[in-house]
Design a protein around this motif. Structure first.
Motif, short mmCIF file in Angstrom:
data_model
loop_
_atom_site.label_atom_id
_atom_site.label_comp_id
_atom_site.label_asym_id
_atom_site.label_seq_id
_atom_site.Cartn_x
_atom_site.Cartn_y
_atom_site.Cartn_z
N PRO A 44 0.79 -1.25 0.00
CA PRO A 44 0.00 0.00 0.00
C PRO A 44 0.81 1.28 0.00
CG PRO A 44 0.03 -0.94 2.20
CD PRO A 44 0.77 -1.91 1.32
N TRP A 45 2.13 1.23 -0.18
CA TRP A 45 2.92 2.44 -0.08
C TRP A 45 3.44 2.88 -1.45
CZ3 TRP A 45 3.85 -1.67 3.46
CH2 TRP A 45 3.28 -1.44 4.72
N SER A 46 4.05 4.04 -1.47
CA SER A 46 4.51 4.63 -2.73
C SER A 46 5.55 3.74 -3.40
CB SER A 46 5.11 6.02 -2.46
OG SER A 46 5.74 6.52 -3.62
N SER A 47 5.47 3.66 -4.73
CA SER A 47 6.41 2.82 -5.48
C SER A 47 7.79 3.46 -5.59
CB SER A 47 5.86 2.55 -6.88
OG SER A 47 5.67 3.76 -7.58
N THR A 48 7.93 4.73 -5.19
CA THR A 48 9.22 5.41 -5.28
C THR A 48 10.08 5.20 -4.04
OG1 THR A 48 8.24 7.44 -4.41
CG2 THR A 48 8.27 7.16 -6.80
N LEU A 49 9.59 4.48 -3.06
CA LEU A 49 10.37 4.23 -1.85
C LEU A 49 11.48 3.23 -2.13
CD1 LEU A 49 7.62 3.93 0.92
CD2 LEU A 49 9.36 5.70 0.77
N ASP A 50 12.65 3.49 -1.58
CA ASP A 50 13.71 2.49 -1.63
C ASP A 50 13.58 1.57 -0.42
OD1 ASP A 50 14.43 4.19 0.36
OD2 ASP A 50 16.46 4.60 -0.38
N VAL A 51 14.50 0.61 -0.29
CA VAL A 51 14.39 -0.37 0.78
C VAL A 51 14.54 0.29 2.14
CG1 VAL A 51 15.34 -2.50 1.73
CG2 VAL A 51 15.25 -2.19 -0.74
N VAL A 52 15.50 1.19 2.26
CA VAL A 52 15.70 1.88 3.54
C VAL A 52 14.49 2.76 3.87
CG1 VAL A 52 17.16 3.49 4.80
CG2 VAL A 52 18.19 1.81 3.27
N ALA B 185 21.56 -1.41 11.26
CA ALA B 185 20.87 -2.69 11.15
C ALA B 185 21.41 -3.51 9.98
CB ALA B 185 19.37 -2.45 10.98
N ILE B 186 21.76 -2.85 8.89
CA ILE B 186 22.34 -3.56 7.75
C ILE B 186 23.69 -4.15 8.13
CG2 ILE B 186 23.22 -3.27 5.40
CD1 ILE B 186 21.06 -1.19 4.94
N GLU B 187 24.47 -3.41 8.90
CA GLU B 187 25.74 -3.94 9.38
C GLU B 187 25.51 -5.18 10.25
OE1 GLU B 187 28.83 -2.96 8.85
OE2 GLU B 187 28.54 -1.06 7.77
N VAL C 293 28.35 -6.76 3.04
CA VAL C 293 27.85 -5.45 3.49
C VAL C 293 27.58 -4.56 2.29
CG1 VAL C 293 28.44 -3.36 4.76
CG2 VAL C 293 28.94 -5.58 5.75
N GLY C 294 28.53 -4.54 1.34
CA GLY C 294 28.32 -3.74 0.14
C GLY C 294 27.11 -4.20 -0.66
N GLU C 295 26.92 -5.50 -0.76
CA GLU C 295 25.77 -6.02 -1.49
C GLU C 295 24.45 -5.63 -0.82
OE1 GLU C 295 26.30 -10.18 -1.82
OE2 GLU C 295 28.09 -10.05 -3.08
N LEU C 296 24.41 -5.72 0.50
CA LEU C 296 23.18 -5.39 1.21
C LEU C 296 22.87 -3.90 1.11
CD1 LEU C 296 23.48 -7.58 4.43
CD2 LEU C 296 22.30 -8.09 2.30
N ARG C 297 23.89 -3.06 1.18
CA ARG C 297 23.66 -1.63 1.05
C ARG C 297 23.17 -1.25 -0.34
NH1 ARG C 297 29.19 0.66 3.94
NH2 ARG C 297 28.56 0.30 6.12
N ALA C 298 23.54 -2.04 -1.34
CA ALA C 298 23.20 -1.71 -2.72
C ALA C 298 21.87 -2.32 -3.17
CB ALA C 298 24.32 -2.19 -3.65
N VAL C 299 21.15 -2.98 -2.28
CA VAL C 299 19.87 -3.59 -2.68
C VAL C 299 18.89 -2.50 -3.08
CG1 VAL C 299 17.90 -4.92 -1.85
CG2 VAL C 299 20.21 -5.61 -1.24
N GLU C 300 18.32 -2.65 -4.26
CA GLU C 300 17.36 -1.70 -4.79
C GLU C 300 16.04 -2.42 -5.09
OE1 GLU C 300 17.61 1.48 -5.06
OE2 GLU C 300 19.73 1.70 -4.55
N PRO C 301 14.93 -1.68 -5.11
CA PRO C 301 13.64 -2.32 -5.43
C PRO C 301 13.60 -2.96 -6.81
CG PRO C 301 13.29 -0.17 -4.43
CD PRO C 301 14.76 -0.27 -4.71
N THR C 302 14.46 -2.50 -7.71
CA THR C 302 14.47 -3.06 -9.06
C THR C 302 15.31 -4.32 -9.18
OG1 THR C 302 16.29 -1.54 -9.62
CG2 THR C 302 14.06 -0.83 -10.12
#
Length: 607
Positions: free
Chosen positions: A447-455, A477-479, A500-509
């Motif tokens: 139900p939320w905006s599609s422009t939100l990123d994971v964070v 929390a990601i750390e 850590v780099g992979e988790l920080r780079a997670v995108e909705p796409t």
């Protein structure tokens, strides 16, 4: 005629052996998996056991208390098994069911690879029914038969990218379908076939995610009745999400397995079944107490964890300490998390899995249910926090390891524990970030905006839970998530930094984590296309705005140039010049007067 061969004198070659062939698989679970644990459970001490067909050599370790005979069709597998057996009293017969001596009988017959892998092509063919009759003949009165049957319309075939009937690998020289009337294709037909052979069918288990490399065996009667059990939900999702990487699939098997469970089709769509049958005697021995579930878990030192049914509900039954390869990690470990198998001794928490409830509420856009679940979850965590910090299993209790029964929350698997206390806000943010990442990368509607990123979605979920989370807290929390995941997977320091780099780079796409499926890859492509369309529209709007501003500047510049070259502009400048000059002279005189006034008191004092 029977001959003995080196390198192992224990190998008998009665004829019909396949010399240039091997049935051993490389993807079997560690230690033989749940099938080996189930086999060890039904084999009494000192029993004569026949392993019909290829099995993982680790099964011999689990059957060290019995006298084992292995019936194989591959000479290469027989030699390898003889070398691995060492000094254990294991007898090996290579040549198919024809090689079994007619005067030998066994207390337990185990055909964990099915019956197709028992028959050799070098000799007269018996077919599925003929092989079954031969094994039943070799079973003593009161003995047990453990048999695997593959599902021709199972989940593993539904998600496969290549059709099963087009498999041309060497191991697929015989492919079972549904048109062969000589073999059963479901548990009911198998029970009827065993009853016709003089056996009494007993317990049946659904094998997931692959019939030949099952990491979970679930009792079919309980699987059909307890369709909302959080334990089955978590076990099926974990087993199917761990499919081998590098093998493309049509769709996510974990999502399909959970949907089949909730629809009451967990048994019908299982990739395979393992059924136990007995040759009846009068009076017959009491059947062994069999578990509800056998699950291959985590590190090798844990092994197979069992769940048994009791008068007060389901209870954990961990493996015996002798079955563990290594002791559990100590509490003072340098890792962020460790697993304690001794924690799996109490009752199994009853209820529905929190992750499934949250996903369902997101799909239905039920904000009230989301607020109630997330607020209750956050309050439950806060109730276990001492001085704002969480310890033990609760510190790592994410939404995929928490069950909900009414308003009560509980940890499902309490064996994973945090080595050091975690701040309450960090633990909550870690759990919500994991859910947000799965929600966005999995392509679930919400139900939320599609422009939100994971964070950003993590912060929103924290607000729904009644907690104010900011981006620095989510970063911490990601750390923590990277440290816990590294401990669970056994990663070194460098691999942890990469994680850590992979988790920080997670995108909705991004595609969902796990096996690559065409369905999820297509959804990720659609999200990327939608994002590109949004960026193109934003770029077009920005270009139009810049163009309009540039045109306005050009018009203003033209107007200024036009006015600066007119007669009126020049006359105006001539009229204004004396006034500007007088104004500058007046300002200069005023400054001089002020300077003189400041200097006069100084001179008077000097005089």
């Amino acid at each position: 005629m029977t001959t003995d061969t080196a390198p192992a004198e224990r190998i008998a070659l009665p004829g019909g052996e396949m010399l240039a062939w091997s049935d051993l698989r490389a993807d079997v679970p560690v230690g033989g998996g749940p099938l080996a644990a189930l086999a060890a459970r039904i084999v009494p001490v000192g029993a004569r056991v026949l392993l019909a067909g290829p099995h993982d050599p680790a099964l011999l370790d689990r059957l060290a208390h019995a006298e084992v005979t292995c019936l194989l069709r591959s000479h290469l597998d027989g030699v390898a098994l003889a070398d691995l057996a060492g000094d254990r009293p294991v007898r090996i017969v290579v040549g198919g069911p024809h090689g079994l001596p007619a005067d030998e009988a066994y207390d337990v017959v185990i055909a964990g690879s099915g019956l197709d892998a028992v028959e050799s092509v070098e000799g007269a063919r018996l077919g599925w029914g003929g092989v079954l009759d031969r094994l039943v003949t070799a079973l003593r009165p009161g003995g047990s038969l453990l048999l695997r049957l593959d599902n021709p319309v199972g989940l593993h075939r539904m998600v496969a990218a290549s059709p099963w009937y087009a498999d041309r690998d060497d191991a697929a020289w015989v492919i079972g379908g549904v048109l062969d009337a000589g073999r059963p294709v479901n548990p009911d037909q198998l029970r009827a076939r065993l009853a016709d052979s003089g056996l009494r069918p007993g317990a049946c288990f659904a094998a997931y995610p692959d019939p030949g490399a099952a990491t979970a065996l679930l009792a079919t009667d309980q699987l059909d009745q307890r369709t909302t059990a959080g334990l089955f939900d978590a076990v099926l999702h974990g087993a199917c999400a761990g499919a081998p990487a590098g093998r493309p699939l049509l769709q996510d098997p974990a999502r399909l397995a959970v949907d089949a469970l909730h629809a009451g089709l967990g048994t019908a769509l299982a990739p395979g079944w393992v059924l136990l049958a007995h040759r009846p005697t009068d009076p017959g021995p009491l059947p062994p107490e069999l578990p509800v579930a056998l699950v291959q878990t985590g590190p090798p030192e844990i092994g197979v964890v069992e769940v048994v049914a009791g008068a007060d509900g389901w209870r954990w039954r961990p493996p015996a300490p002798a079955a563990r390869a290594e002791p559990a990690a100590p509490f003072a470990s340098r890792e962020a998390a460790y697993r304690d198998p001794d924690a799996l001794t109490g009752p199994v928490a009853d209820g529905r899995l929190l992750r499934s409830l949250l996903l369902d509420a997101c799909l239905r856009r039920d904000l009230d249910a989301l607020r109630r679940l997330l607020t209750g979850y956050a309050d439950w965590l806060a109730g276990h926090a001492g001085d704002g910090r969480l310890t033990g299993a609760v510190a790592l209790a994410g939404v995929d390891n928490v069950v909900v029964a009414g308003d009560d929350f509980a940890v499902l698997d309490p064996s994973w524990r945090a080595a050091e206390p975690l701040a309450l806000e960090v633990a909550l943010a870690r759990s919500l970030w994991r859910f947000a990442a799965g929600l966005l990368t999995g392509g679930y509607a919400h139900p939320w905006s599609s422009t939100l990123d994971v964070v950003g979605l993590t912060v929103v979920l924290g607000g729904v839970a009644g907690r104010e989370l900011d981006r620095p807290t989510v970063a911490a929390a990601i750390e923590a998530e990277a440290a816990v995941t590294a401990a669970m997977r056994g990663l070194d320091a460098r691999e942890r930094l990469d994680l850590v780099g992979e988790l920080r780079a997670v995108e909705p796409t991004d595609p969902a984590v796990g096996p690559d499926s065409y369905q999820q890859l297509r959804e990720a492509w659609l999200r990327q296309r939608e994002e590109l369309s949004r960026l193109r529209a934003l770029l077009r709007w920005t270009e139009d705005l810049l163009t309009s501003r540039e045109r306005a500047l050009r018009r203003s510049d033209a107007t200024i140039n036009l006015l600066s070259g007119s007669v009126s502009y020049r006359v105006g400048r001539l009229a204004i010049f004396p006034a500007r000059l007088a104004r500058r002279l007046a300002r200069g005189a005023k400054r001089r007067i002020r300077t003189a006034l400041r200097r006069r008191p100084i001179r008077q004092e000097q005089q």
